[in-house]
Design a protein around this motif. Structure first.
Motif, PDB file in Angstrom:
ATOM      1  N   VAL A 124      -5.213  13.965   5.610  1.00 48.03           N
ATOM      2  CA  VAL A 124      -5.142  15.377   5.226  1.00 48.03           C
ATOM      3  C   VAL A 124      -5.627  16.172   6.596  1.00 48.03           C
ATOM      4  O   VAL A 124      -6.730  16.352   6.735  1.00 48.03           O
ATOM      5  N   THR A 125      -4.546  17.016   7.093  1.00 48.73           N
ATOM      6  CA  THR A 125      -4.878  17.214   8.463  1.00 48.73           C
ATOM      7  C   THR A 125      -4.835  19.075   8.242  1.00 48.73           C
ATOM      8  O   THR A 125      -5.571  19.587   9.321  1.00 48.73           O
ATOM      9  N   ASP A 126      -4.732  19.676   7.277  1.00 49.12           N
ATOM     10  CA  ASP A 126      -4.743  21.082   7.195  1.00 49.12           C
ATOM     11  C   ASP A 126      -6.208  21.779   6.934  1.00 49.12           C
ATOM     12  O   ASP A 126      -6.673  21.169   5.907  1.00 49.12           O
ATOM     13  N   PRO A 127      -6.842  22.265   7.868  1.00 55.62           N
ATOM     14  CA  PRO A 127      -8.310  22.636   7.679  1.00 55.62           C
ATOM     15  C   PRO A 127      -8.506  23.496   6.559  1.00 55.62           C
ATOM     16  O   PRO A 127      -9.466  23.592   5.858  1.00 55.62           O
ATOM     17  N   HIS A 128      -7.476  24.276   6.069  1.00 56.39           N
ATOM     18  CA  HIS A 128      -7.734  25.027   4.681  1.00 56.39           C
ATOM     19  C   HIS A 128      -7.835  24.283   3.599  1.00 56.39           C
ATOM     20  O   HIS A 128      -8.628  24.311   2.774  1.00 56.39           O
ATOM     21  N   ASN A 129      -6.755  22.945   3.352  1.00 53.71           N
ATOM     22  CA  ASN A 129      -7.223  21.984   2.331  1.00 53.71           C
ATOM     23  C   ASN A 129      -8.220  21.201   2.480  1.00 53.71           C
ATOM     24  O   ASN A 129      -9.036  21.191   1.333  1.00 53.71           O
ATOM     25  N   VAL A 130      -8.633  20.955   3.580  1.00 47.03           N
ATOM     26  CA  VAL A 130      -9.958  20.182   3.753  1.00 47.03           C
ATOM     27  C   VAL A 130     -11.225  21.187   3.284  1.00 47.03           C
ATOM     28  O   VAL A 130     -12.144  20.536   2.812  1.00 47.03           O
ATOM     29  N   GLY A 131     -11.254  22.158   3.577  1.00 45.85           N
ATOM     30  CA  GLY A 131     -12.409  23.303   3.402  1.00 45.85           C
ATOM     31  C   GLY A 131     -12.427  23.655   1.998  1.00 45.85           C
ATOM     32  O   GLY A 131     -13.257  23.619   1.240  1.00 45.85           O
ATOM     33  N   ALA A 132     -11.163  23.674   1.195  1.00 41.96           N
ATOM     34  CA  ALA A 132     -11.017  23.914  -0.163  1.00 41.96           C
ATOM     35  C   ALA A 132     -11.464  22.443  -0.889  1.00 41.96           C
ATOM     36  O   ALA A 132     -12.124  22.843  -1.953  1.00 41.96           O
ATOM     37  N   THR A 147     -13.282  11.153   5.915  1.00 41.92           N
ATOM     38  CA  THR A 147     -12.118  11.246   6.573  1.00 41.92           C
ATOM     39  C   THR A 147     -11.822  10.252   7.708  1.00 41.92           C
ATOM     40  O   THR A 147     -13.166   9.658   8.294  1.00 41.92           O
ATOM     41  N   GLN A 148     -10.577  10.134   8.238  1.00 42.12           N
ATOM     42  CA  GLN A 148     -10.442   9.284   9.241  1.00 42.12           C
ATOM     43  C   GLN A 148     -10.483  10.355  10.464  1.00 42.12           C
ATOM     44  O   GLN A 148     -10.159  11.408  10.410  1.00 42.12           O
ATOM     45  N   ASP A 149     -11.391   9.767  11.441  1.00 38.80           N
ATOM     46  CA  ASP A 149     -11.846  10.645  12.520  1.00 38.80           C
ATOM     47  C   ASP A 149     -10.626  11.293  13.247  1.00 38.80           C
ATOM     48  O   ASP A 149     -10.405  12.429  13.801  1.00 38.80           O
ATOM     49  N   ARG A 150      -9.385  10.458  13.329  1.00 41.55           N
ATOM     50  CA  ARG A 150      -8.401  10.964  14.318  1.00 41.55           C
ATOM     51  C   ARG A 150      -7.406  11.881  13.481  1.00 41.55           C
ATOM     52  O   ARG A 150      -6.476  12.217  14.003  1.00 41.55           O
ATOM     53  N   PRO A 154     -11.225  19.238  13.025  1.00 39.94           N
ATOM     54  CA  PRO A 154     -12.567  19.209  13.276  1.00 39.94           C
ATOM     55  C   PRO A 154     -13.312  20.269  12.633  1.00 39.94           C
ATOM     56  O   PRO A 154     -12.504  21.041  11.967  1.00 39.94           O
ATOM     57  N   GLU A 155     -14.462  20.341  12.758  1.00 37.33           N
ATOM     58  CA  GLU A 155     -15.313  21.302  12.180  1.00 37.33           C
ATOM     59  C   GLU A 155     -14.988  22.737  12.909  1.00 37.33           C
ATOM     60  O   GLU A 155     -14.977  22.548  14.041  1.00 37.33           O
ATOM     61  N   SER A 156     -14.618  23.553  12.013  1.00 35.89           N
ATOM     62  CA  SER A 156     -14.098  24.809  12.628  1.00 35.89           C
ATOM     63  C   SER A 156     -14.458  26.039  11.738  1.00 35.89           C
ATOM     64  O   SER A 156     -14.964  25.815  10.518  1.00 35.89           O
ATOM     65  N   GLY A 157     -14.098  27.190  12.216  1.00 40.52           N
ATOM     66  CA  GLY A 157     -14.233  28.406  11.264  1.00 40.52           C
ATOM     67  C   GLY A 157     -13.310  28.562  10.342  1.00 40.52           C
ATOM     68  O   GLY A 157     -13.726  29.003   8.971  1.00 40.52           O
ATOM     69  N   VAL A 158     -12.274  27.851  10.346  1.00 41.49           N
ATOM     70  CA  VAL A 158     -11.300  27.916   9.248  1.00 41.49           C
ATOM     71  C   VAL A 158     -11.653  27.108   7.995  1.00 41.49           C
ATOM     72  O   VAL A 158     -11.663  27.395   6.885  1.00 41.49           O
ATOM     73  N   VAL A 159     -12.087  25.693   8.601  1.00 43.66           N
ATOM     74  CA  VAL A 159     -12.512  25.011   7.569  1.00 43.66           C
ATOM     75  C   VAL A 159     -13.967  25.409   6.746  1.00 43.66           C
ATOM     76  O   VAL A 159     -14.000  25.325   5.603  1.00 43.66           O
ATOM     77  N   LYS A 161     -14.597  28.545   6.490  1.00 41.48           N
ATOM     78  CA  LYS A 161     -14.386  29.737   5.379  1.00 41.48           C
ATOM     79  C   LYS A 161     -13.771  29.428   4.210  1.00 41.48           C
ATOM     80  O   LYS A 161     -14.070  29.813   3.319  1.00 41.48           O
ATOM     81  N   SER A 162     -12.743  28.452   4.424  1.00 34.78           N
ATOM     82  CA  SER A 162     -12.255  27.719   3.068  1.00 34.78           C
ATOM     83  C   SER A 162     -13.246  27.199   2.308  1.00 34.78           C
ATOM     84  O   SER A 162     -12.791  27.312   1.063  1.00 34.78           O
ATOM     85  N   ALA A 163     -14.108  26.644   2.886  1.00 33.06           N
ATOM     86  CA  ALA A 163     -15.154  26.005   2.031  1.00 33.06           C
ATOM     87  C   ALA A 163     -16.244  26.872   1.582  1.00 33.06           C
ATOM     88  O   ALA A 163     -16.941  26.361   0.576  1.00 33.06           O
ATOM     89  N   SER A 164     -16.113  27.974   1.737  1.00 33.73           N
ATOM     90  CA  SER A 164     -17.041  29.161   1.130  1.00 33.73           C
ATOM     91  C   SER A 164     -18.522  28.656   1.375  1.00 33.73           C
ATOM     92  O   SER A 164     -19.179  28.740   0.188  1.00 33.73           O
ATOM     93  N   GLY A 165     -19.147  28.050   2.324  1.00 36.32           N
ATOM     94  CA  GLY A 165     -20.534  27.665   2.297  1.00 36.32           C
ATOM     95  C   GLY A 165     -20.689  26.218   2.026  1.00 36.32           C
ATOM     96  O   GLY A 165     -21.524  25.681   2.314  1.00 36.32           O
ATOM     97  N   ALA A 166     -19.622  25.324   1.469  1.00 31.77           N
ATOM     98  CA  ALA A 166     -19.707  23.974   1.229  1.00 31.77           C
ATOM     99  C   ALA A 166     -19.816  23.080   2.332  1.00 31.77           C
ATOM    100  O   ALA A 166     -20.253  21.951   2.146  1.00 31.77           O
ATOM    101  N   LEU A 167     -19.481  23.686   3.553  1.00 28.99           N
ATOM    102  CA  LEU A 167     -19.608  22.766   4.652  1.00 28.99           C
ATOM    103  C   LEU A 167     -21.071  22.402   5.065  1.00 28.99           C
ATOM    104  O   LEU A 167     -21.390  21.333   5.616  1.00 28.99           O
ATOM    105  N   GLU A 168     -21.993  23.249   4.572  1.00 32.36           N
ATOM    106  CA  GLU A 168     -23.364  23.174   4.886  1.00 32.36           C
ATOM    107  C   GLU A 168     -23.945  22.281   3.850  1.00 32.36           C
ATOM    108  O   GLU A 168     -25.014  21.845   3.888  1.00 32.36           O
ATOM    109  N   ILE A 169     -23.438  21.935   2.674  1.00 34.64           N
ATOM    110  CA  ILE A 169     -23.855  21.480   1.556  1.00 34.64           C
ATOM    111  C   ILE A 169     -23.367  19.971   1.434  1.00 34.64           C
ATOM    112  O   ILE A 169     -24.074  19.126   1.247  1.00 34.64           O
ATOM    113  N   VAL A 170     -22.255  19.691   1.538  1.00 29.32           N
ATOM    114  CA  VAL A 170     -21.634  18.347   1.244  1.00 29.32           C
ATOM    115  C   VAL A 170     -21.193  17.441   2.604  1.00 29.32           C
ATOM    116  O   VAL A 170     -20.721  18.107   3.461  1.00 29.32           O
ATOM    117  N   PRO A 171     -21.960  16.219   2.797  1.00 26.58           N
ATOM    118  CA  PRO A 171     -21.847  15.540   3.934  1.00 26.58           C
ATOM    119  C   PRO A 171     -20.509  14.917   4.010  1.00 26.58           C
ATOM    120  O   PRO A 171     -19.705  15.002   3.084  1.00 26.58           O
TER     121      PRO A 171
END
Length: 262
Positions: A124-132, A147-150, A154-159, A161-171
């Motif tokens: 799943v390569t779309d950063p909006h989807n990964v963030g959601a 996820t598979q690394d390749r 990557p970690e980004s502003g788009v991810v 923003k879509s995650a709405s704070g969850a990037l800091e919560i979910v490993p």
């Protein structure tokens, strides 16, 4: 120091911003986040190392809590901030440059007693989807996404923003070999269920009583054959015939809800 005084003390140089690229790319070795929820969560995360915050005064006022004394802030207007982020990105008056999060290893997640589900994303390569998906994972107490690394963004502003704070919560675990990570999850007691539209069983029928590893593939291609072969069961969501499939982030949210209420 009072809240108002502290914010006056943090007054920086307004006007044209330094480091503006219009691409959302940060300085080398840094990541740039934007939007109130993403920035606020990053500021509250003790595992983040922060470099600088660019903000409007309204953006600072929207934050929950005060910034630490001496925190590096540069005030600017909305147009200046737009130069620091991806084109048309909704920065909400806040742009934060910080160090990326430390790597999370699969064994670190699996050594804890399995409780919440694991979410595996296959290419799943779309950063909006990964963030959601991260946002839904946080809402339904998933213990990590993998996820598979390749074949993941990557970690980004788009991810963020879509995650709405969850990037800091979910490993977020990045692995070289997703099939091997699924084997490790099985050894730790997880029942691996892959979502596939062609499966005979529904997700409700396939759910076990114990911990679940939910596996989702990219839109269109779905799971790769090797990844599907590493699942203990394949299951489908009972959607109507008028719609062939769901967006991967929507499917993840529905499946995580079903796991939570089984």
């Amino acid at each position: 120091m009072a809240k108002g005084d502290r914010k006056r003390a943090l007054r920086g140089r307004a006007g044209r911003m330094q480091g503006g690229r219009g691409s959302g790319r940060a300085s080398a070795g840094q990541v740039r986040l934007w939007g109130r929820h993403a920035v606020e969560a990053a500021l509250k995360n003790p595992d983040r190392s922060h470099r600088k915050l660019w903000a409007t005064r309204e953006g600072i006022d929207s934050l929950d809590g005060d910034l630490p004394p001496g925190f590096p802030v540069e005030y600017a207007d909305v147009q200046d901030l737009a130069r620091l982020v991806a084109r048309d990105a909704p920065h909400q008056g806040l742009v934060l440059e910080c160090a990326p999060l430390d790597d999370v290893h699969m064994e670190d997640v699996l050594t804890s007693e399995p409780t919440g589900p694991l979410v595996f994303l296959d290419q799943v390569t779309d950063p909006h989807n990964v963030g959601a998906v991260l946002r839904s994972a946080a809402a339904f107490d998933a213990c990590a996404i993998v996820t598979q690394d390749r074949h993941a963004p990557p970690e980004s502003g788009v991810v963020a923003k879509s995650a709405s704070g969850a990037l800091e919560i979910v490993p977020w675990v990045r692995v070289v070999n997703l099939a091997r990570a699924l084997e490790s999850a099985a050894e730790a007691g997880y029942w691996r269920i892959g979502l596939a539209g062609e499966a005979e069983a529904t997700l409700a029928e396939a759910l076990p009583a114990g911990p679940v590893a939910l596996v989702l593939g990219a839109e269109g291609e779905g799971m790769r054959q090797n990844i599907a072969a590493h699942c203990d069961a394949l299951a489908r969501l009972p959607i109507g015939e008028r719609m062939e499939s769901l967006n991967v982030s929507n499917a993840a949210a529905i499946a995580l809800y079903a796991i939570a209420v089984r």
